[in-house]
Write an enzyme that holds these catalytic residues in place. Structure first.
Site, PDB file in Angstrom:
ATOM      1  N   ARG A  72      27.568  42.375  45.480  1.00 56.76           N
ATOM      2  CA  ARG A  72      27.913  43.701  44.948  1.00 56.76           C
ATOM      3  C   ARG A  72      28.668  43.576  43.625  1.00 56.76           C
ATOM      4  NH1 ARG A  72      32.150  47.874  46.844  1.00 56.76           N
ATOM      5  NH2 ARG A  72      31.268  49.861  46.159  1.00 56.76           N
ATOM      6  N   ASN A 104      34.505  51.269  42.017  1.00 57.41           N
ATOM      7  CA  ASN A 104      34.914  49.866  42.136  1.00 57.41           C
ATOM      8  C   ASN A 104      36.151  49.652  43.002  1.00 57.41           C
ATOM      9  OD1 ASN A 104      32.811  48.969  40.508  1.00 57.41           O
ATOM     10  ND2 ASN A 104      34.012  49.153  38.624  1.00 57.41           N
TER      11      ASN A 104
END
Length: 353
Positions: A72, A104
């Site tokens: 990711r 994030n």
């Protein structure tokens, strides 16, 4: 008769080998960006990839879940302003870092530590010649391989960015879990990724965890495209108005194995995100989902192609950017940065490693 039988068996064996390695030969058709090379460190850091994989084997033996975190990380780095490791930079007086942007906030802290630890090992053995961007790309590849997915060569030679993207740029370039297929295709098309690339790269969700907040809009009220039993079980883990944002596996069948079961989930209406399940609902991508669900080799082939395309987005090469001595800060901000002589002396201790 015996000769015919042998010839037939040989043909079957040959066909099997072709299918098994199809994704490798097809992936070689992806152009390599100017400044990158498959042999970039062959003479200057020949043990680079073995250092990375050896350390990741240790890390994943302790927690295989970190594989999804590293994969990711690579996605969130490349999609925003190119594969320049800008997502690894901490904030500074000039503003908040990419890590502070909402998409994030759920990046795994341990993933940052793993990348920095590998950077230290590589620089000790080879000198400060390998970028954090290249290390991030290699850790993503090995996260796939060590979870059961396809192996492939990664073009290397990236340089590290000097600036992080703004929060708005991060939001504009990452696909959220609530996006429908039209939005997903539109955003990835801006990166020159087509529908097949989009569906293949979405298959990264075959490993890892998701926070309930990313899909509870499909539970309360229940999305009619979600399997009822699946929804019922999710509501146990993710009760309405819960005080804690719990996590669940993204792939209920083989959550820690990189395979094609994510697509089987979608065909059974067991995708978590709108951005996942809508790939099967939408007629433009439904056939691609089905083809991957019934043919893992095809999925692996297309996933590798997608990763090679994504992993070369807007890369910095040559004299652009820098090679960071700490992945979390620019060299100009690093008051503890060793001199070139110090780094060379330290690296010389490992000659013959």
């Amino acid at each position: 008769m015996a000769s015919i039988s042998c010839a037939f068996l040989f043909s079957l064996l040959f066909l099997s080998l072709q299918l098994s390695y199809l994704y490798v030969s097809e992936a070689q058709t992806v152009p390599i960006a100017k400044g990158l090379s498959l042999t970039f460190f062959d003479t200057t850091c020949p043990r680079l990839e073995s250092i990375v994989r050896k350390q990741l084997k240790k890390d994943f033996a302790e927690d295989i879940g970190q594989a999804a975190g590293l994969l990711r990380m690579h996605f969130h780095d490349c999609f925003v302003q190119g594969c320049d490791a800008s997502v690894l930079l901490d904030g500074s007086a000039s503003g908040p870092s990419e890590q502070d942007a909402p998409p994030n906030l759920s990046l795994r802290p341990k993933a940052f530590e793993i990348i920095e630890n590998i950077r230290r090992q590589v620089h000790r053995r080879c000198g400060a010649i390998v970028s954090c961007a290249d290390i991030t790309a290699l850790t993503a590849r090995d996260a796939v391989v060590l979870s059961g997915g396809p192996d492939y060569k990664v073009p290397l030679g990236r340089r590290d960015g000097l600036n992080f993207a703004t929060t708005q740029a991060t939001l504009d370039n990452l696909v959220g879990p609530f996006a429908n297929t039209t939005e997903v295709l539109r955003r990835l098309a801006r990166k020159n990724l087509d529908a097949t690339d989009t569906v293949a790269l979405s298959g990264a969700h075959t490993i890892g965890l998701s926070h309930c907040s990313s899909f509870t809009d499909r539970l309360y009220p229940q999305d009619p495209t979600m399997d009822q039993t699946f929804a019922k079980n999710l509501k146990i883990s993710c009760p309405q108005n819960a005080q804690v944002d719990a996590t669940v596996f993204q792939d209920i069948r083989t959550p820690n194995v990189f395979d094609n079961k994510y697509y089987v989930d979608l065909m059974n209406r067991q995708g978590l995100f709108t951005s996942d399940q809508d790939l099967y609902t939408d007629s433009r991508t439904r056939g691609i989902v089905t083809s991957f669900a019934v043919n893992q080799t095809l999925f692996f082939e297309k996933f590798v192609i997608g990763m090679l395309k994504m992993g070369q987005l807007d890369v910095l090469t040559g004299t652009q950017g820098e090679i960071r001595a700490n992945c979390s800060m620019r060299n100009s901000d690093n008051t503890l940065l060793s001199s070139v002589v110090d780094v060379a002396e330290e690296a010389s201790q490992f000659i013959g490693f």
